[in-house]
Design an enzyme around this catalytic site. Sequence first.
Site: not given
Length: 297
Positions: A20, A59, A62, A118, A135, A203
């Site tokens: 993952k 799923s 992404k 996170v 980020t 990302e």
Amino acid sequence: EALKLRMRGVDVVFHAAALKHVGLCEDSPAQAIATNIAGTQNVIDAALENRVERVIFTSSDKAVNPTNVMGTSKLMAERLMTAASETVRREISQKGKPLPTIFASTRFGNVLGSRGSVVPLFQRQIERGGPITLTDRQMTRFIMTLQEAVRLVLESAWLASGGEVMITKMHVARIEDLAEVMRDRIAPGRGIEIEEIGPKPGEKMYEELMNDEEVRRTYEFRDFFVSIPTFSDLKDSRFAYLRDCEKTDRPYNSSIESPLSKPELANYLLSKGIIREAFKSIKRFFPISKTVDSWPL
């Protein structure tokens, strides 16, 4: 062969095994293919041989308009599950011997507090006294708790009739708001800085759970959006439960959904037990040399 042995006498399979980590999959795409794609086909083959009743594939957001290897491999796994469902239907029509296996996928976003999410990262950074690394301050993400994820996966298992992708409805949060709420609730008034470090390879700035192409074949049902296969429609008896449901009218992604406000986000994190108001033992998390007399306990 090992999976075929393990599935003997099994009624329901929840296929959650995967490589993952986005970065690892970018570095080792062959391993992502072997685990996420070939591995999923192995699960399907073993389930068919053992006449398993239901197989539910977990799923990821992404898989929608994928921009990285991990998302692409998850999308392929979804398509394999849908194709397996059609294989079962062909066997029924050609041989008159119903194969009982129902294959479906469930798709959701971030599970707060799980490994790789996170929240544990931010908590560790706060415990060390900062900085909290983001980020990008404008990133948005779908969020849910582990308990909510488990409940919805179990619910989708018994709702699915074959070939669907069950898309869970989720809250949206801005990553910057999440970092600020955690900092202000866990270590209030300590001046912990938030540092922007730039997006990682592959990302996205926002998460997608349903794209434009899927809108025309997706229906809203309780806590889900249900996307039926491209080669099916509601005339199919499998999807009778959707006939009175409204068809969705827009994609489902975190950039166009209203995010939780900071007070709403704080209440959500606290009420769900994701974070606590303040550390019980300050000395455990911060250097002794810092002044701690006035810190809230």
